[in-house]
Design a protein around this motif. Structure first.
Motif, PDB file in Angstrom:
ATOM      1  N   PRO A 106       0.839  -1.208   0.000  1.00 15.35           N
ATOM      2  CA  PRO A 106       0.000   0.000   0.000  1.00 15.35           C
ATOM      3  C   PRO A 106       0.869   1.252   0.000  1.00 15.35           C
ATOM      4  O   PRO A 106       1.895   1.309   0.679  1.00 15.35           O
ATOM      5  CB  PRO A 106      -0.793  -0.135   1.304  1.00 15.35           C
ATOM      6  CG  PRO A 106      -0.857  -1.595   1.557  1.00 15.35           C
ATOM      7  CD  PRO A 106       0.462  -2.147   1.086  1.00 15.35           C
ATOM      8  N   SER A 152      -5.421  -1.210  -1.063  1.00 17.08           N
ATOM      9  CA  SER A 152      -5.807  -2.615  -1.161  1.00 17.08           C
ATOM     10  C   SER A 152      -6.980  -2.805  -2.125  1.00 17.08           C
ATOM     11  O   SER A 152      -7.059  -3.818  -2.824  1.00 17.08           O
ATOM     12  CB  SER A 152      -6.158  -3.159   0.217  1.00 17.08           C
ATOM     13  OG  SER A 152      -7.201  -2.400   0.806  1.00 17.08           O
ATOM     14  N   THR A 170      -6.534  -3.823  -5.826  1.00 19.70           N
ATOM     15  CA  THR A 170      -6.216  -5.191  -6.223  1.00 19.70           C
ATOM     16  C   THR A 170      -7.242  -5.663  -7.258  1.00 19.70           C
ATOM     17  O   THR A 170      -8.445  -5.661  -7.007  1.00 19.70           O
ATOM     18  CB  THR A 170      -6.236  -6.122  -5.007  1.00 19.70           C
ATOM     19  OG1 THR A 170      -5.171  -5.751  -4.134  1.00 19.70           O
ATOM     20  CG2 THR A 170      -6.062  -7.579  -5.424  1.00 19.70           C
ATOM     21  N   SER A 228      -0.803  -5.391  -1.197  1.00 21.45           N
ATOM     22  CA  SER A 228      -0.829  -6.067   0.098  1.00 21.45           C
ATOM     23  C   SER A 228       0.494  -5.877   0.810  1.00 21.45           C
ATOM     24  O   SER A 228       1.537  -5.715   0.172  1.00 21.45           O
ATOM     25  CB  SER A 228      -1.099  -7.558  -0.097  1.00 21.45           C
ATOM     26  OG  SER A 228      -1.138  -8.232   1.134  1.00 21.45           O
TER      27      SER A 228
END
Length: 117
Positions: A14, A88, A91, A116
């Protein structure tokens, strides 16, 4: 044969950054608008961004404004997506797609971005 091949996906922490690329062939790249679309695990497709054929005009989904930058190099037949301050929720599998007549008619196979610790 028309091809769109994404690359640049990776596992990043992150706050990190990534630059995704889409190499194209088999059509006159500079004639077409291009898009990035993503699909998070277990979710539907989400439009990310679009760029005009010349690159002069760019558009983003509201939630993408500020951290995503679309660009293209018509001399290299390439499309790019810079993503900064990754979260996150970024993703996803990221796809590039060619636009023709208002439809995204050709898609690449995607590149996976995992954000992550």
């Amino acid at each position: 044969q028309l091809q769109l091949v994404e690359s640049g996906g990776d596992l990043v922490q992150p706050g990190g950054s990534l630059r995704l690329s889409c190499a194209t062939s088999g059509f006159t790249f500079s004639d077409y608008w291009m898009n990035w679309v993503r699909q998070a695990p277990g979710k539907g497709l989400e439009w990310v961004s679009a760029i005009s054929s010349s690159g002069s005009n760019t558009y983003y989904a509201d939630s993408m404004k500020g951290r995503f930058t679309i660009s293209r190099d018509n001399a290299k037949n390439a499309l790019y997506l810079q993503i900064d301050n990754l979260k996150s929720e970024d993703t996803a599998v990221y796809y590039c797609a060619k636009r023709s007549g208002g439809l995204m008619d050709y898609w690449g196979e995607g590149t996976l971005v995992i954000v992550s610790l």
